[in-house]
Design an enzyme around this catalytic site. Structure first.
Site, PDB file in Angstrom:
ATOM      1  N   ASN A   7       1.331  -2.254  -2.734  1.00 37.23           N
ATOM      2  CA  ASN A   7       1.396  -2.563  -1.297  1.00 37.23           C
ATOM      3  C   ASN A   7       2.869  -2.531  -0.871  1.00 37.23           C
ATOM      4  O   ASN A   7       3.698  -3.207  -1.452  1.00 37.23           O
ATOM      5  CB  ASN A   7       0.758  -3.948  -1.077  1.00 37.23           C
ATOM      6  CG  ASN A   7       0.789  -4.395   0.368  1.00 37.23           C
ATOM      7  OD1 ASN A   7       1.774  -4.942   0.843  1.00 37.23           O
ATOM      8  ND2 ASN A   7      -0.311  -4.187   1.076  1.00 37.23           N
ATOM      9  N   CYS A  38       5.638  -5.092   9.774  1.00 37.95           N
ATOM     10  CA  CYS A  38       7.009  -5.619   9.755  1.00 37.95           C
ATOM     11  C   CYS A  38       7.593  -5.670  11.162  1.00 37.95           C
ATOM     12  O   CYS A  38       7.439  -4.733  11.931  1.00 37.95           O
ATOM     13  CB  CYS A  38       7.872  -4.708   8.898  1.00 37.95           C
ATOM     14  SG  CYS A  38       9.604  -5.155   8.926  1.00 37.95           S
ATOM     15  N   GLY A  73      -9.425 -11.716  -0.237  1.00 39.57           N
ATOM     16  CA  GLY A  73      -8.126 -12.369  -0.204  1.00 39.57           C
ATOM     17  C   GLY A  73      -8.186 -13.871  -0.357  1.00 39.57           C
ATOM     18  O   GLY A  73      -8.160 -14.405  -1.471  1.00 39.57           O
ATOM     19  N   ILE A 132       4.360 -16.436   4.296  1.00 41.66           N
ATOM     20  CA  ILE A 132       5.092 -16.330   3.022  1.00 41.66           C
ATOM     21  C   ILE A 132       6.365 -15.505   3.215  1.00 41.66           C
ATOM     22  O   ILE A 132       7.428 -15.835   2.672  1.00 41.66           O
ATOM     23  CB  ILE A 132       4.214 -15.657   1.927  1.00 41.66           C
ATOM     24  CG1 ILE A 132       2.876 -16.385   1.767  1.00 41.66           C
ATOM     25  CG2 ILE A 132       4.967 -15.564   0.594  1.00 41.66           C
ATOM     26  CD1 ILE A 132       2.930 -17.768   1.209  1.00 41.66           C
ATOM     27  N   LYS A 183      -2.433   0.112   6.035  1.00 38.97           N
ATOM     28  CA  LYS A 183      -3.079  -1.172   6.325  1.00 38.97           C
ATOM     29  C   LYS A 183      -2.727  -1.620   7.732  1.00 38.97           C
ATOM     30  O   LYS A 183      -1.567  -1.870   8.051  1.00 38.97           O
ATOM     31  CB  LYS A 183      -2.630  -2.214   5.303  1.00 38.97           C
ATOM     32  CG  LYS A 183      -3.327  -3.552   5.495  1.00 38.97           C
ATOM     33  CD  LYS A 183      -3.174  -4.420   4.277  1.00 38.97           C
ATOM     34  CE  LYS A 183      -3.752  -5.794   4.497  1.00 38.97           C
ATOM     35  NZ  LYS A 183      -3.579  -6.646   3.329  1.00 38.97           N
ATOM     36  N   ILE A 186       6.647 -12.127   2.481  1.00 36.74           N
ATOM     37  CA  ILE A 186       6.718 -11.069   1.446  1.00 36.74           C
ATOM     38  C   ILE A 186       7.707 -11.434   0.339  1.00 36.74           C
ATOM     39  O   ILE A 186       8.595 -10.639  -0.016  1.00 36.74           O
ATOM     40  CB  ILE A 186       7.038  -9.668   2.038  1.00 36.74           C
ATOM     41  CG1 ILE A 186       6.327  -9.438   3.366  1.00 36.74           C
ATOM     42  CG2 ILE A 186       6.686  -8.561   1.035  1.00 36.74           C
ATOM     43  CD1 ILE A 186       4.870  -9.079   3.308  1.00 36.74           C
TER      44      ILE A 186
END
Ligand SMILES: Cc1cc2nc3c(=O)[nH]c(=O)nc-3n(C[C@H](O)[C@H](O)[C@H](O)COP(=O)(O)O)c2cc1C
Length: 307
Positions: free
Chosen positions: A98, A129, A265, A70, A165, A72
């Site tokens: 998040n 990232c 999820g 996706i 996370k 983000i």
């Protein structure tokens, strides 16, 4: 049994949260159940500025899971704070933000914006990232970067608990878990998706425009359980387990290896009422198995020859 769970300065009604990026901002799912019945909602990943995300196609189905790239997509922190958060049921359930950024400074700035909000119960830091300054490696794969990002967020988080996370795409999850703990994390969330790829042999094309993406769903559950087990052994802070949960027994598996809570999820895409049903299913299973408290059950895995 009382399903409520306390950790890292929070009290949740039950240990079932929804995972970032799979439940929008919760509001999209309000027609399928009572949002207030959930242990918490981890909101879609937020960046300082709005992001359009990656080109389509950015989702591909795989056996026992899905791939996504996706990128983000999100409206940015300002819009979230001014327009979306006020509409979320933050008085009734824990709303966890998040965070996504590309360096410790940017993470710190974003944390400052979000930590000021009464409606946010905790900050979850997504350290996956691509780190451009490090030649394309992932923050999440570099323990030093994990510690630096955690420190930067912690400095700006005020009284808000910081969850880090972690990515499973690393050689040693215990090293990453310890780096986050040393950076000041109040809790860990794991796992994020595993890197994967799908191709179409007939058209000779990748199924995702981004070519590679993140694998999630039941296929990743054994990896997630292993990562949670190893992280729990490595650190003294609470761990939130994520990856492939599709039923109440899965939730208990994560708690058995030591998780304080879980996030669901991909299952939300298959059944939009999944998380709501899971809370009821969990309550019934706990009664059926005679579990008397989370303190008694959590981390009670018996390894023959080791206990
Ligand atoms: C479509 C999609 C979008 C996601 N977006 C985010 C995100 O914005 N931030 C994040 O930390 N994790 C994100 N994730 C990862 C999930 O929160 C979760 O860690 C992962 O999917 C494993 O859990 P599951 O197997 O129950 O789906 C996303 C996952 C999916 C499938």
């Amino acid at each position: 049994m009382d399903l409520s769970v306390r950790f890292a300065g929070l009290e949740l009604k039950n240990p079932v949260l929804t995972a970032s990026g799979t439940f929008g901002f919760g509001l999209e799912f309000s027609g399928f159940g009572n949002l207030a019945a959930l242990g918490g909602i981890v909101a879609k990943g937020l960046s300082l500025k709005p992001r359009e995300g990656n080109p389509m196609p950015r989702i591909a189905e795989t056996p026992c899971g899905m791939l996504n790239a996706i990128g983000i997509q999100n409206p940015g922190a300002e819009v979230f704070v001014s327009k979306i958060l006020p509409a979320m049921p933050w008085k009734e359930t824990a709303v966890v933000a998040n965070l996504y950024a590309c360096g410790p400074d940017e993470f710190g700035e974003l944390a400052g914006v979000l930590a000021a909000e009464e409606g946010i119960a905790a900050l979850e830091v997504n350290v996956s990232c691509p780190n451009v300054s490090q030649g394309g490696s992932l923050f999440g794969a570099d323990p030093r970067q994990i510690a630096l990002v955690t420190e930067a967020v912690k400095k700006r988080a005020g009284s808000k608990p910081v969850w880090v996370k972690l990515s499973p795409n690393v050689t040693d999850i215990a090293v990453c878990a310890r780096a986050a703990e040393q950076g000041g994390a109040d809790a860990l969330s794991l796992i994020n998706t595993l890197t994967g790829m799908a191709v179409d042999a007939r058209t000779r094309r990748p199924r995702l425009a981004n070519v590679v993406g993140g694998l999630s769903g039941p296929a990743v559950k054994p990896v997630a359980l292993r990562c949670v087990h190893q992280a729990v052994q490595a650190v003294g802070i609470p761990v939130v387990g994520i990856g492939g949960i599709t039923c109440a027994e899965d939730v208990l598996e994560f708690i058995l290896v030591g998780a304080h809570a879980v996030q669901v999820g991909t299952a939300n895409f298959l059944r939009p009422d999944f998380a709501f049903r899971l809370v009821d299913e969990l309550a019934a299973l706990v009664e059926q198995w005679g579990i008397s408290s989370w303190e008694e059950y959590r981390g009670s895995l018996e390894i023959p020859g080791k206990n």
